[in-house]
Design an enzyme around this catalytic site. Structure first.
Site, mmCIF file in Angstrom:
data_model
loop_
_atom_site.group_PDB
_atom_site.id
_atom_site.type_symbol
_atom_site.label_atom_id
_atom_site.label_comp_id
_atom_site.label_asym_id
_atom_site.label_seq_id
_atom_site.Cartn_x
_atom_site.Cartn_y
_atom_site.Cartn_z
ATOM 1 N N HIS A 59 0.804 -1.228 0.000
ATOM 2 C CA HIS A 59 0.000 0.000 0.000
ATOM 3 C C HIS A 59 0.841 1.285 0.000
ATOM 4 C CE1 HIS A 59 -3.422 -2.514 1.299
ATOM 5 N NE2 HIS A 59 -2.625 -3.010 2.231
HETATM 6 C C1 BDR Z 1 -2.511 0.960 5.574
HETATM 7 O O1 BDR Z 1 -2.677 0.422 6.881
HETATM 8 C C2 BDR Z 1 -1.441 0.036 7.416
HETATM 9 O O2 BDR Z 1 -1.530 -1.174 8.087
HETATM 10 C C3 BDR Z 1 -0.482 0.002 6.262
HETATM 11 O O3 BDR Z 1 0.832 0.335 6.687
HETATM 12 C C4 BDR Z 1 -1.027 1.025 5.302
HETATM 13 O O4 BDR Z 1 -0.544 2.309 5.594
HETATM 14 C C5 BDR Z 1 -3.287 0.093 4.614
HETATM 15 O O5 BDR Z 1 -4.652 0.107 4.939
#
Ligand code: BDR
Ligand code: CA
Length: 320
Positions: free
Chosen positions: A251
């Site tokens: 992500h």
């Molecule tokens: C986001 O949530 C976190 O767990 C990850 O690092 C990312 O920023 C994804 O939903």
């Protein structure tokens, strides 16, 4: 060259994003601030230093520790995805002599506070600095509360967060970063500085499989390769058991790619609102992305499409 400040809650995908950004010549990383999210903020700071150690830098960017609690809600973390320490439990790994493979870093390099550092950087580089938010938006909202006029001089805020046409990853309707601190997100999206957002709808298009990761690492034994191997196992195991494939979504790397290679990303203007009250919809991000229903006064550009293979190729080209 784009000047950036990264605000982060490392996090395995934050770690990959930080390495990617640090190795991207298109970016000048002026500072990195930590925030509570995937892990408590003290652990997030420790993790940031562990990640930067992988790069054997002569000089660190300015670093500051940020907020330990969301504005209103109690903190929820994501140890079940990222490991107890947030980095796939690398802190538990040992050398043959019993010493830690990733020793706790010296935190004396820290700047006073994340809010102060953000305000100092935007004052130093007015209209030039992109703030890249890879965790909950608590530090950003606090900096706006502290000095809105200074924060208006940010060039833009690039956010990983939210979900529009898919299910959430914490609740049915909410994505983690926004769910952790929806009140902060509300204030940031209401602020008026241009916002570019990589929601789950975009980040889910990029699937880093375990096969691809291991093929890229191959027989390499350098610091980056060893860290990638060590930090990603727990996360990939979580995905195998709960998401249905061996690998994970990177992500937080998307906002970095959006800055360095915008041609791989397609975005639309939208008016994004944040639900802070709903019991079933708390932390939901709402925007009508239909062309004929576009809002006359958009507050964000929402990434809806990624050239996933081109992006992943570029990501690995920078890492190696
Ligand atoms: C986001 O949530 C976190 O767990 C990850 O690092 C990312 O920023 C994804 O939903
Ligand atoms: Ca993150």
């Amino acid at each position: 060259m784009q000047r950036i400040l990264i605000d982060t809650d490392p996090g395995v995908d934050d770690a990959l994003a930080i390495l990617y950004a640090m190795l991207s010549p298109e970016l000048q990383i002026e500072a990195i601030t930590t925030v509570c999210g995937n892990v408590p903020v003290t652990q997030a700071t420790q993790n940031l230093l562990t990640i930067l150690d992988v790069l054997d830098l002569d000089e660190f960017p300015a670093i500051a520790q940020g907020e330990a609690e969301p504005l209103v809600k109690p903190l929820i973390t994501a140890a079940h995805v990222h490991g107890d320490d947030g980095l796939g439990n690398v802190s538990q790994l040992r050398n043959t002599d019993g010493s830690p493979l990733y020793p706790p870093a010296n935190t004396s390099v820290l700047f006073t506070s994340a809010v102060d550092l953000i305000l100092e950087m935007v004052t130093r580089y007015p209209d030039e600095l992109a703030l890249v938010a890879l965790g909950p938006l608590t530090n950003v909202a606090k900096a706006i509360r502290e000095d809105a006029a200074k924060m208006q001089r940010l060039q833009k805020i690039v956010v990983m967060g939210g979900v529009f046409e898919e299910y959430g990853n914490v609740t049915t309707t909410a994505e983690f970063n926004i769910f952790v601190d929806p009140h902060a997100a509300y204030e940031v999206f209401d602020f008026g500085v241009p916002i570019h957002i990589a929601p789950l709808d975009a980040t889910h298009q990029v699937v880093l499989t375990g096969e691809r990761l291991h093929a890229e690492i191959g027989k390499r034994e350098d610091n980056i390769s060893n860290f990638l191997k060590d930090a990603t196992q727990a996360c990939m195991e979580f995905y195998r058991q709960h998401v249905g494939f061996w690998g994970f979504h990177i992500h937080d790397a998307l906002p970095i790619g959006m800055l360095t290679h915008p041609e791989h990303f397609e975005s639309v203007d939208a008016y994004v609102q944040i639900e802070t009250e709903g019991t079933l919809t708390n932390g939901m991000t709402i925007a009508d992305l239909r062309r004929e229903r576009r809002h006359p006064n958009p507050n964000a550009r929402v990434c809806i499409k990624v050239a996933a293979e081109a992006f992943l190729d570029h990501f690995f080209k920078r890492l190696y």
